[in-house]
Write a protein that holds these residues in place. Sequence first.
Motif, short mmCIF file in Angstrom:
data_model
loop_
_atom_site.label_atom_id
_atom_site.label_comp_id
_atom_site.label_asym_id
_atom_site.label_seq_id
_atom_site.Cartn_x
_atom_site.Cartn_y
_atom_site.Cartn_z
N VAL A 183 -16.08 -1.41 -16.32
CA VAL A 183 -16.26 -0.37 -15.27
C VAL A 183 -14.99 0.60 -15.33
N LEU A 184 -15.48 1.91 -15.06
CA LEU A 184 -14.29 2.85 -15.08
C LEU A 184 -14.52 3.68 -13.63
N PHE A 185 -13.47 3.80 -12.92
CA PHE A 185 -13.60 4.70 -11.54
C PHE A 185 -12.86 5.80 -11.94
N VAL A 186 -13.17 7.03 -11.15
CA VAL A 186 -12.62 8.23 -11.19
C VAL A 186 -12.43 8.83 -9.95
N ASP A 187 -11.26 8.82 -9.22
CA ASP A 187 -10.98 9.50 -7.95
C ASP A 187 -9.89 10.50 -7.85
N ALA A 188 -9.71 11.03 -6.72
CA ALA A 188 -8.93 12.44 -6.66
C ALA A 188 -7.84 12.10 -5.51
N ILE A 189 -6.85 12.32 -5.66
CA ILE A 189 -5.67 12.46 -4.68
C ILE A 189 -5.45 13.87 -4.51
N VAL A 190 -4.94 14.31 -3.45
CA VAL A 190 -4.19 15.58 -3.23
C VAL A 190 -2.84 15.38 -2.85
N VAL A 191 -2.00 16.15 -3.47
CA VAL A 191 -0.60 16.14 -3.24
C VAL A 191 0.01 17.31 -3.26
N LYS A 192 1.05 17.49 -2.33
CA LYS A 192 1.73 18.90 -2.26
C LYS A 192 2.57 18.86 -3.39
N VAL A 193 2.45 20.03 -3.99
CA VAL A 193 3.34 20.39 -5.37
C VAL A 193 3.87 21.69 -5.30
N ARG A 194 5.47 21.68 -5.68
CA ARG A 194 6.27 22.81 -5.43
C ARG A 194 6.14 23.42 -6.78
N ASP A 195 5.47 24.89 -6.94
CA ASP A 195 5.44 25.63 -8.20
C ASP A 195 5.67 27.13 -7.86
N GLY A 196 6.81 27.33 -7.49
CA GLY A 196 7.09 28.71 -6.89
C GLY A 196 6.75 28.58 -5.45
N GLN A 197 5.78 27.93 -5.09
CA GLN A 197 5.67 27.70 -3.74
C GLN A 197 4.89 26.30 -3.57
N VAL A 198 4.88 25.91 -2.29
CA VAL A 198 4.19 24.36 -2.19
C VAL A 198 2.71 24.64 -1.84
N ARG A 199 1.97 23.96 -2.80
CA ARG A 199 0.38 23.90 -2.77
C ARG A 199 -0.04 22.69 -2.94
N ASN A 200 -1.43 22.58 -2.46
CA ASN A 200 -2.12 21.48 -2.49
C ASN A 200 -2.66 21.40 -4.07
N THR A 201 -2.34 20.33 -4.52
CA THR A 201 -2.93 20.29 -6.21
C THR A 201 -3.74 18.87 -6.17
N PRO A 202 -5.10 18.67 -6.82
CA PRO A 202 -5.64 17.55 -6.99
C PRO A 202 -5.25 16.92 -8.30
N PHE A 203 -5.09 15.53 -7.99
CA PHE A 203 -4.60 14.56 -9.18
C PHE A 203 -5.93 13.79 -9.34
N TYR A 204 -6.34 13.75 -10.46
CA TYR A 204 -7.45 12.84 -10.89
C TYR A 204 -7.11 11.50 -11.53
N VAL A 205 -7.22 10.16 -10.78
CA VAL A 205 -6.89 8.91 -11.20
C VAL A 205 -8.05 8.25 -11.91
N VAL A 206 -7.80 8.01 -13.14
CA VAL A 206 -8.89 7.03 -13.80
C VAL A 206 -8.37 5.75 -14.04
N MET A 207 -9.29 4.59 -13.43
CA MET A 207 -8.99 3.39 -13.34
C MET A 207 -10.04 2.46 -13.99
N GLY A 208 -9.71 1.57 -14.78
CA GLY A 208 -10.32 0.84 -15.43
C GLY A 208 -10.41 -0.73 -15.00
N VAL A 209 -11.74 -1.25 -15.19
CA VAL A 209 -11.67 -2.87 -14.70
C VAL A 209 -11.69 -3.49 -16.24
N THR A 210 -10.85 -4.36 -16.61
CA THR A 210 -10.41 -5.01 -17.91
C THR A 210 -11.75 -5.89 -18.06
N VAL A 211 -11.87 -6.46 -19.07
CA VAL A 211 -12.82 -7.74 -19.16
C VAL A 211 -12.42 -8.99 -18.62
N ASN A 212 -10.98 -9.01 -18.07
CA ASN A 212 -10.46 -10.13 -17.44
C ASN A 212 -10.52 -10.14 -15.84
#
Length: 252
Positions: free
Chosen positions: A183-212
């Motif tokens: 099984v593979l899950f893909v989700d997103a979290i939004v984090v404030k990032v400073r890049d010249g100015q502070v802005r909301n940036t989505p970070f995509y997390v890929v999580m896998g469930v192993t055979v165990n």
Amino acid sequence: MSESTTEMTGTMIDPVTGEIIDQKDLAERLLAQAKEQGVSLVGPGGLLNQLTKNVLETALEAELTEHLGHDHGQTPIAANMRNGTRVKTVLTEIGPVQIEVPRDRDGSFEPVIVPKRKRRLDGIDQIVLSLSARGLTTGEIVAHFEEVYGAKVSKDTISKITEKVAGELAEWSSRPLDPLYPVLFVDAIVVKVRDGQVRNTPFYVVMGVTVNGERDILGIWAGDGAEGARFWLQVFSELKNRGVEDVLIGSL
């Protein structure tokens, strides 16, 4: 009394006398004594500073005793013996604390609690990373330590802490993966990032469930909020290049 019972009752056992020590009662007596003597709770000469100093010095002395094989004042069983102390200031979560580090004659003693050439305890790294993750600049973190803890931390030290973590993150992001994840899950979290100015940036997390049946975060990718086919091709191509060959179920 078991460890779990000790934790629930808020008590600890004196390793020498075997008596139960009530931590709350001990804290109240210490605070009362500090108030009576006009000692503040925080600050360079405060109660927490002195307690931290005593705990660190006691732990260091115990380490040296184990290293030498004899207590202070006992006849040495080998040529090596205690050789006074040296003053060292370490940066802790409550501010700078000056301690006396015991030394041995042949210089073979390598403390674990406060290692040689190390002037900050691990908790400080966590504070720096937390402040950095919240978008504070290096200068703002330096000002924070001086204002809150009364401690001077150089910009170079702050940069070294963040660079070390950046290197560890790069190594983690390129580690080999399992060939199969049921099984593979893909989700997103939004984090404030400073890049010249502070802005909301989505970070995509890929999580896998192993055979165990264990969950494992395979990687994290930053987006811009308008991710298309090219972005996802890059993500899954990277997973494939790191060893993933098959996925049975995918969930977005």
